[in-house]
Design an enzyme around this catalytic site. Sequence first.
Site: not given
Length: 433
Positions: A134, A17, A203, A189, A207, A48
Amino acid sequence: MMRTRPLKVALLGCGVVGSEVARIMATHADDLTARIGAPVELAGVAVRRPSKVREGIDPALITTDATALVKRGDIDVVVEVIGGIEPARTLITTAFEHGASVVSANKALLAEDGTTLYEAAERHGRDLYFEAAVAGAIPLIRPLRESLAGDKVNRVLGIVNGTTNFILDRMDSAGSGYSEALDEATALGYAEADPTADVEGFDAAAKAAILAGIAFHTRVRLDDVHREGITEVTSADLASAKQMGCTVKLLAICERAADGRSVTARVHPAMIPLSHPLASVREAYNAVFVEADAAGRLMFYGPGAGGSPTASAVLGDLVAVCRNRLNGATGPGESAYTGLPVSGMGEVVTRYHISLDVADKPGVLAQVATVFAEHGVSIDTVRQKGRQDGDGEASLVVVTHRAPDAALSGTVEALRKLDTVRGVASIMRVEGE
């Protein structure tokens, strides 16, 4: 007049993202400038692994010191796409303390401790926007916070996890088993190497907590959300659903009680009629229904995850926050004025589809019906079929009328204790009718 000094943006995280956010900022720079009224400049990128090559990003912007980046004092907006609870929470609150507004895609943090973020943003007079947290590219948070601010939302119902929707869709349309469908989702993916957060419903539950809090103007945390995943859904469940004219979806359901005195939030697989619009949501797509007093039923549909769709939502928030910054204003913050309690799953009124393995002999159906009656649960339909292998067992499928979930759970536990019930093959709620 166009402001010439650029608004400076710090990017925390440069994965799927974050890298797409940086790319869009660069390729659409002129359009973003025109829409905002000032240039936006990527002033630093915290990562990182600094040695990784990141195409299109000036290596001089890369840093491993995210704390120093958000403390700079000249940063106007921090975009947080690293996820998780810490260090994201500390970095966001530090950004507010040093004068920056924040755009986040961090559903886990917002569901776990959104109150801390809201309070920090309000204390320092800064924005907290999180459309991407969301449903990816689907505009959902802003319509709830702004477009429906004058209405009363009673229910939010939807598919908010693309991975599980893909798996269930494959099990339904291609006849795949759960493991086979998960392997396909991973190869394409859609599923992470560790798919637990998706397939166990974590997850979607995060949301649901965010959506319920905004829709009902009350604080809802992740722990308030009843959660069940899809790992126990079988091909037999999908086949049974088809016989009822239904399919199976993992649903997030947030509801205001009929008396308006409490709310519920839950995530679990459920059978829904093929006539329901959510039944036709295929592949890894998301769709959410919002039901309000004046607006009626609204449906939001589109890609709910992925680098580009999520980045689109992030950039939309970035434009809004930058405009607010130029105007010396802030957008909507937390609205929790109702303070409604969150009821447990036992108080939810729903329907059940229960599949039992029973002894194939007279009187079994009467025993089963008596258990339902003793728990105050009315039976809608019954289907019984003896097995061809002649093992003395039969399959009995019972679909109930609407009843409190606690009563239905009690019924199932009582059924397990009957000598004539060899096993409870599956239990699934029925929604959307």
